[in-house]
Design an enzyme around this catalytic site. Structure first.
Site, short mmCIF file in Angstrom:
data_model
loop_
_atom_site.label_atom_id
_atom_site.label_comp_id
_atom_site.label_asym_id
_atom_site.label_seq_id
_atom_site.Cartn_x
_atom_site.Cartn_y
_atom_site.Cartn_z
CG HIS A 8 -0.20 0.03 2.55
ND1 HIS A 8 0.28 0.96 2.97
CD2 HIS A 8 0.06 -0.96 3.55
CE1 HIS A 8 0.87 0.92 4.17
NE2 HIS A 8 0.77 -0.32 4.62
CD GLU A 81 1.07 -3.97 8.03
OE1 GLU A 81 2.24 -3.59 8.33
OE2 GLU A 81 0.62 -3.23 7.24
#
Length: 126
Positions: A8, A81
């Site tokens: 990201h 994550e």
């Protein structure tokens, strides 16, 4: 099969050098600009699907690519994550000082340690 992995774009917490695993924070302005470069940097003709974490920063990163491909991303919570537990939102240097032993294990990769209140890398994949 060919697989392209894309991290990201930058978030404000990344720029502030803070741990950000399960905190659902958006991209910074810089991160938004980074995401806009994806369609120019990847071979669009070879991409058949886009899989993304359901975290806002990942979705925002995937959006320009998906728009260029005229497709929707497949959102998957399993791509989130690691949960950094008590370290979430803390500055890297503060964690290094306050949680010296756990942090040393984490950065060395010598053992599979969990952050207080977080998860080990082994647990992340279960």
């Amino acid at each position: 099969m060919e697989l392209f992995l894309v991290r990201h774009g930058e978030t404000v917490l990344n720029a502030e050098r803070k741990y950000c695993g399960r905190l659902d924070v958006p991209l910074s302005e810089r991160g938004e600009r980074q995401a806009l470069t994806l369609p120019k940097r990847l071979p669009l003709e070879r991409i058949k699907a886009v899989y993304s974490s359901d975290m806002i920063r990942a979705v925002q990163t995937a959006k320009p690519l998906c728009e260029a491909l005229n497709m929707e991303p497949v959102l998957m919570s399993g791509l989130r994550e690691l949960d950094f537990g008590d370290w979430e939102g803390m500055v890297f240097e503060d964690v290094r000082k306050q949680y010296a032993e756990q942090h040393a294990g984490w950065v060395s990769g010598k053992y599979n340690c969990a952050q207080p209140g977080g998860e080990t890398s082994d647990n992340m994949f279960k």
